[in-house]
Write an enzyme that holds these catalytic residues in place. Structure first.
Site, short mmCIF file in Angstrom:
data_model
loop_
_atom_site.label_atom_id
_atom_site.label_comp_id
_atom_site.label_asym_id
_atom_site.label_seq_id
_atom_site.Cartn_x
_atom_site.Cartn_y
_atom_site.Cartn_z
N SER A 129 0.82 -1.21 0.05
CA SER A 129 -0.06 -0.09 0.02
C SER A 129 0.76 1.20 0.17
CB SER A 129 -0.92 -0.07 1.28
OG SER A 129 -1.29 1.27 1.50
N TYR A 159 -1.15 -0.51 10.86
CA TYR A 159 -1.61 -1.15 9.72
C TYR A 159 -0.27 -0.91 8.64
CZ TYR A 159 -3.30 -1.15 4.77
OH TYR A 159 -3.37 -1.66 3.55
N LYS A 201 2.49 -3.69 6.81
CA LYS A 201 2.58 -3.58 5.39
C LYS A 201 4.07 -3.44 5.28
CE LYS A 201 -1.23 -4.42 3.54
NZ LYS A 201 -1.33 -5.82 2.98
C1 UD1 Z 1 -6.89 5.28 3.99
C2 UD1 Z 1 -5.65 4.83 4.91
C3 UD1 Z 1 -4.55 3.98 3.91
C4 UD1 Z 1 -5.12 2.87 3.24
C5 UD1 Z 1 -6.40 3.46 2.35
C6 UD1 Z 1 -7.01 2.28 1.59
C7 UD1 Z 1 -5.62 6.30 6.52
C8 UD1 Z 1 -4.85 7.50 7.26
N1 UD1 Z 1 -5.10 5.85 5.49
O1 UD1 Z 1 -5.89 5.98 2.92
O2 UD1 Z 1 -3.75 3.44 5.01
O3 UD1 Z 1 -4.47 2.14 2.46
O4 UD1 Z 1 -7.10 4.18 3.28
O5 UD1 Z 1 -7.86 2.82 0.74
O6 UD1 Z 1 -6.84 5.98 7.08
N2 UD1 Z 1 -12.54 11.38 3.76
C9 UD1 Z 1 -13.63 12.44 3.99
N3 UD1 Z 1 -14.68 11.81 4.68
C10 UD1 Z 1 -14.93 10.47 4.91
C11 UD1 Z 1 -13.86 9.58 4.53
C12 UD1 Z 1 -12.59 10.20 3.86
O7 UD1 Z 1 -13.37 13.39 3.74
O8 UD1 Z 1 -15.92 10.03 5.37
C13 UD1 Z 1 -11.43 11.90 3.10
C14 UD1 Z 1 -9.91 11.56 3.80
O9 UD1 Z 1 -9.78 12.91 4.77
C15 UD1 Z 1 -9.12 11.66 2.81
C16 UD1 Z 1 -9.71 11.04 1.52
O10 UD1 Z 1 -11.19 11.49 1.91
O11 UD1 Z 1 -8.52 13.00 2.38
C17 UD1 Z 1 -9.71 9.60 1.36
O12 UD1 Z 1 -9.55 8.94 2.55
P1 UD1 Z 1 -9.68 7.50 2.62
O13 UD1 Z 1 -10.82 6.76 1.49
O14 UD1 Z 1 -10.03 6.81 3.94
O15 UD1 Z 1 -8.39 6.91 2.09
P2 UD1 Z 1 -6.98 7.41 2.66
O16 UD1 Z 1 -6.88 8.08 4.00
O17 UD1 Z 1 -6.12 8.15 1.41
#
Ligand code: UD1
Length: 350
Positions: free
Chosen positions: A137, A161, A165
């Protein structure tokens, strides 16, 4: 040797063991493998997936993979699968993947993600199988110093996590340094979307942590609104940037990695699988609204602790050495994700 869709000669021909093959990325990869003519045996304990994925894979491809319900930490069961073989190569997806859950249960993450890999490697060693593609990842880069991030960027874990990895990558680096193994580490960015048939897709249990599954459940009326975590990041619209990648592109990346195992020769190599394109949270919401055809309620709230402002891939190495690049855009990702979500509102259990 057969020519493959990537234009390279195929170096692996025969049964491929896919651990975690009923899960989100695993099931899409099994479809790609079967369509490419491989025979597949899936090992999955169904702890975060459904056996119905096997039926769906069969309905898409017209071919049924062998399915064995087993935990990758169970050395005896794994041994029996290899003994029934022959297995030519392994794609190892079986792992736990929630950052939040890993903070609550670091030992469980270590047991499954690192212990399970160790058991698999020992079993492969005993059966003389030395070709492995590992699900890693972009979390191994932590908060990168530069974007786009390439494979030579410093590696650092920022949660349990991520530690698992990183430990998996290091374990495989050591194994390959011993000689005779061909290992590819695939560092996924943010996989979303679903097979265009709508028959398989991501089936998160409980309330999703990740952005797109959450957005789609809001669109379906199962959740009231999306909280956008942070509107004050130094990005074009103030929301975080990520590299969203269609899961079918990702599945094709595994085929390219498998084809490359022998061509690249013994060793352990890492590849980013991403599009190279960054998309903000609000841009994802807009694409999802285009896909579903109506507004998706959302409001900007405070930042989520631990989020990096902007992470996207430099996928040049995968293109140069694997002959792979992502082809599907954010609108296709959202349209395909929505097709799955709207036809399976309760996932596979509905
Ligand atoms: C997350 C994990 C990462 C993992 C990946 C799997 C964290 C810090 N990182 O990545 O280790 O490999 O998922 O796909 O959790 N967001 C919102 N509202 C929400 C959910 C998310 O605004 O309800 C935003 C988050 O702040 C982020 C973006 O959407 O900026 C993507 O979030 P997410 O899908 O959780 O992925 P990552 O954080 O990039």
């Amino acid at each position: 040797m057969n020519a493959t869709r990537h234009g390279y000669a195929r170096s692996v021909a025969g049964q491929i063991l896919v651990t975690g093959g009923t899960g989100y990325i695993g099931s899409h990869t099994v479809v790609a493998l079967l369509e490419d003519g491989h025979d597949v045996v899936i090992v999955d304990d169904l702890s975060n997936s459904s056996e119905r994925a096997v039926d769906a894979i069969t309905s898409i491809t017209g071919r049924r993979p062998v399915f064995v319900r087993a935990d990758v930490c169970d050395a005896e069961r794994l041994d029996a699968v290899f003994a029934a073989g022959p297995v030519d190569a392994v794609l190892h997806f079986a792992a736990r993947k929630s950052v939040a859950e890993s903070v609550r249960d670091p030992d469980g993450y270590e047991r499954v993600n690192v212990g399970g890999l160790r058991t698999l490697v020992d079993t492969m060693q005993r059966h003389d199988v030395h070709r492995l593609v590992f699900s890693s990842s972009c979390t191994v880069y932590g908060e990168p110093d530069h974007v786009p991030v390439d494979e030579d960027a410093p590696l650092r874990a920022v949660n349990p996590y991520g530690e698992t990895k990183l430990a998996g990558e290091r374990l495989l680096g050591d194994v390959a340094a011993g000689g005779g193994w061909s290992v590819v580490l695939l560092r996924y960015f943010n996989p979303i979307g679903a097979h265009p048939s709508g028959a398989i897709g991501e089936d998160p249990h409980g309330i999703p942590d990740n952005l797109v599954p959450y957005v789609m459940q809001v669109a379906a009326g199962r959740l009231a609104h999306l909280s956008v975590y942070g509107g004050d990041y130094p990005t074009r619209d103030g929301t975080c940037i990520r590299d969203y990648l269609h899961v079918v592109d990702l599945a094709e990346g595994h085929l390219a990695a498998l084809d490359a195992l022998d061509r690249l020769g013994p060793g352990c190599r890492a590849f980013n699988l991403g599009t190279g394109v960054g998309t903000t949270v609000l841009e994802v919401v807009a694409a999802a609204e285009r896909a579903v055809g109506h507004p998706i309620p959302h409001r900007v709230v405070g930042r989520r602790p631990g989020d990096a402002a902007a992470v996207w891939a430099d996928p040049a190495r995968a293109e140069a050495e694997l002959g792979w690049r992502a082809r599907r855009d954010i609108d296709t990702m959202c349209a395909d994700h929505w097709r799955w979500q709207s036809s399976h509102p309760e996932g596979f259990t509905g």
